[in-house]
Design a protein around this motif. Structure first.
Motif, PDB file in Angstrom:
ATOM      1  N   ALA A  22       0.833  -1.207   0.000  1.00 35.59           N
ATOM      2  CA  ALA A  22       0.000   0.000   0.000  1.00 35.59           C
ATOM      3  C   ALA A  22       0.868   1.257   0.000  1.00 35.59           C
ATOM      4  O   ALA A  22       0.622   2.190  -0.769  1.00 35.59           O
ATOM      5  CB  ALA A  22      -0.941  -0.015   1.205  1.00 35.59           C
ATOM      6  N   ALA A  25       2.371   1.989  -3.450  1.00 33.58           N
ATOM      7  CA  ALA A  25       1.399   2.604  -4.369  1.00 33.58           C
ATOM      8  C   ALA A  25       1.138   4.058  -3.994  1.00 33.58           C
ATOM      9  O   ALA A  25       1.110   4.934  -4.865  1.00 33.58           O
ATOM     10  CB  ALA A  25       0.099   1.811  -4.355  1.00 33.58           C
ATOM     11  N   PHE A  33      -4.749   0.867  -8.338  1.00 33.94           N
ATOM     12  CA  PHE A  33      -4.048  -0.217  -7.646  1.00 33.94           C
ATOM     13  C   PHE A  33      -4.749  -1.525  -7.983  1.00 33.94           C
ATOM     14  O   PHE A  33      -5.958  -1.651  -7.782  1.00 33.94           O
ATOM     15  CB  PHE A  33      -4.065   0.022  -6.133  1.00 33.94           C
ATOM     16  CG  PHE A  33      -3.345  -1.035  -5.331  1.00 33.94           C
ATOM     17  CD1 PHE A  33      -1.978  -0.942  -5.104  1.00 33.94           C
ATOM     18  CD2 PHE A  33      -4.039  -2.106  -4.789  1.00 33.94           C
ATOM     19  CE1 PHE A  33      -1.309  -1.909  -4.360  1.00 33.94           C
ATOM     20  CE2 PHE A  33      -3.379  -3.073  -4.041  1.00 33.94           C
ATOM     21  CZ  PHE A  33      -2.008  -2.980  -3.824  1.00 33.94           C
ATOM     22  N   SER A  35      -4.377  -5.639  -7.357  1.00 31.73           N
ATOM     23  CA  SER A  35      -3.719  -6.730  -6.654  1.00 31.73           C
ATOM     24  C   SER A  35      -4.195  -8.032  -7.289  1.00 31.73           C
ATOM     25  O   SER A  35      -5.402  -8.268  -7.368  1.00 31.73           O
ATOM     26  CB  SER A  35      -4.109  -6.663  -5.172  1.00 31.73           C
ATOM     27  OG  SER A  35      -3.281  -7.482  -4.407  1.00 31.73           O
ATOM     28  N   HIS A  53     -13.645  -5.148  -4.296  1.00 33.85           N
ATOM     29  CA  HIS A  53     -13.284  -3.792  -3.908  1.00 33.85           C
ATOM     30  C   HIS A  53     -13.565  -3.702  -2.416  1.00 33.85           C
ATOM     31  O   HIS A  53     -14.207  -4.584  -1.842  1.00 33.85           O
ATOM     32  CB  HIS A  53     -14.023  -2.724  -4.731  1.00 33.85           C
ATOM     33  CG  HIS A  53     -15.500  -2.733  -4.630  1.00 33.85           C
ATOM     34  ND1 HIS A  53     -16.190  -2.031  -3.668  1.00 33.85           N
ATOM     35  CD2 HIS A  53     -16.446  -3.387  -5.359  1.00 33.85           C
ATOM     36  CE1 HIS A  53     -17.495  -2.230  -3.817  1.00 33.85           C
ATOM     37  NE2 HIS A  53     -17.672  -3.051  -4.830  1.00 33.85           N
ATOM     38  N   SER A  97     -13.649   2.664  -7.011  1.00 34.34           N
ATOM     39  CA  SER A  97     -13.179   1.283  -6.895  1.00 34.34           C
ATOM     40  C   SER A  97     -14.263   0.303  -7.340  1.00 34.34           C
ATOM     41  O   SER A  97     -13.976  -0.691  -8.001  1.00 34.34           O
ATOM     42  CB  SER A  97     -12.758   0.980  -5.455  1.00 34.34           C
ATOM     43  OG  SER A  97     -11.651   1.783  -5.087  1.00 34.34           O
ATOM     44  N   LEU A 131      -6.647  -2.931   0.016  1.00 37.94           N
ATOM     45  CA  LEU A 131      -7.695  -2.105  -0.594  1.00 37.94           C
ATOM     46  C   LEU A 131      -8.100  -0.978   0.345  1.00 37.94           C
ATOM     47  O   LEU A 131      -8.512   0.091  -0.082  1.00 37.94           O
ATOM     48  CB  LEU A 131      -8.915  -2.958  -0.948  1.00 37.94           C
ATOM     49  CG  LEU A 131      -8.670  -4.128  -1.907  1.00 37.94           C
ATOM     50  CD1 LEU A 131      -9.987  -4.816  -2.253  1.00 37.94           C
ATOM     51  CD2 LEU A 131      -7.954  -3.672  -3.171  1.00 37.94           C
ATOM     52  N   THR A 134      -4.787   1.838   0.491  1.00 37.94           N
ATOM     53  CA  THR A 134      -4.352   2.576  -0.691  1.00 37.94           C
ATOM     54  C   THR A 134      -5.253   3.791  -0.866  1.00 37.94           C
ATOM     55  O   THR A 134      -6.428   3.747  -0.539  1.00 37.94           O
ATOM     56  CB  THR A 134      -4.399   1.687  -1.951  1.00 37.94           C
ATOM     57  OG1 THR A 134      -5.592   0.898  -1.913  1.00 37.94           O
ATOM     58  CG2 THR A 134      -3.204   0.769  -2.019  1.00 37.94           C
ATOM     59  N   ALA A 138      -8.910   0.998  -5.999  1.00 37.43           N
ATOM     60  CA  ALA A 138      -8.165  -0.242  -5.828  1.00 37.43           C
ATOM     61  C   ALA A 138      -9.059  -1.461  -5.961  1.00 37.43           C
ATOM     62  O   ALA A 138     -10.190  -1.463  -5.468  1.00 37.43           O
ATOM     63  CB  ALA A 138      -7.494  -0.229  -4.451  1.00 37.43           C
TER      64      ALA A 138
END
Length: 184
Positions: A22, A25, A33, A35, A53, A97, A131, A134, A138
């Motif tokens: 995190a 980023a 972002f 993952s 999300h 997100s 999530l 960040t 994300a």
């Protein structure tokens, strides 16, 4: 104009602490972002993909997946942030997100379905640490179940890996394109 720079939290098989992912980023002021993960399930027959999300867990399995990834036990005394309501976060980040997750999922599944029969588990919410921490939109993609023998084989295929990456890229592209058009 029009070029995309991808920053990787790692390029080899080493563990990077969740907090460091995190921070990486956030420090690089990333626009998005993503993952990418491989799922697992006690039942070998379960297969497919799902995108997440941040939010309260959408179902018990979503919470279990997040707890496993976060490295926290599913207990009453788990860290408070696991139960932080989504509305306490930046609402815009949550909305963005959610939009990013749905756009990427639709595009990814559509692309992959032309090569494989994809079991689409859709978009879910869960309190994943990365999530939560960040500062940009994300998502977390669970791209296949390693516990499923068919998907385990697919995951080892460079073609599948390339198509998966391409599918995710297409999804991100379709999320970004209307934004670029709007900001001109």
């Amino acid at each position: 104009e029009g070029s995309t720079k991808v920053l990787m939290t790692r390029e080899s098989d080493v563990f990077v602490e969740l907090e460091d992912r995190a921070t990486f980023a956030n420090t690089h002021k990333a626009d998005l972002f993503v993952s990418i993960h491989i799922n697992s399930h006690p039942q070998a027959s379960v297969k497919g993909m799902e995108l997440y999300h941040f939010g309260e867990a959408s179902d018990p399995r979503a919470l279990a997946v997040a707890a496993r990834e976060n490295g926290t036990p599913l207990e009453k005394n788990a860290p408070a942030w696991q139960f932080i309501l989504a509305d306490k976060l930046n609402d815009k980040k949550i909305d963005d997100s959610r939009e990013l997750a749905w756009t990427t999922q639709k595009s990814l599944v559509k692309f992959l379905n032309s090569f494989y029969k994809i079991n689409d588990h859709g978009v879910k919410t869960a309190p994943f640490f990365v999530l939560r921490m960040t500062t940009m939109p994300a998502i977390l993609a669970e791209i296949a179940f390693i516990s499923n023998p068919t998907e385990e084989k697919l995951l080892q295929s460079p073609t599948y890996q390339k198509r998966m990456a391409e599918g995710i890229f297409n999804g991100l592209q379709s999320y970004i394109t209307p934004l670029q058009t709007a900001s001109r």
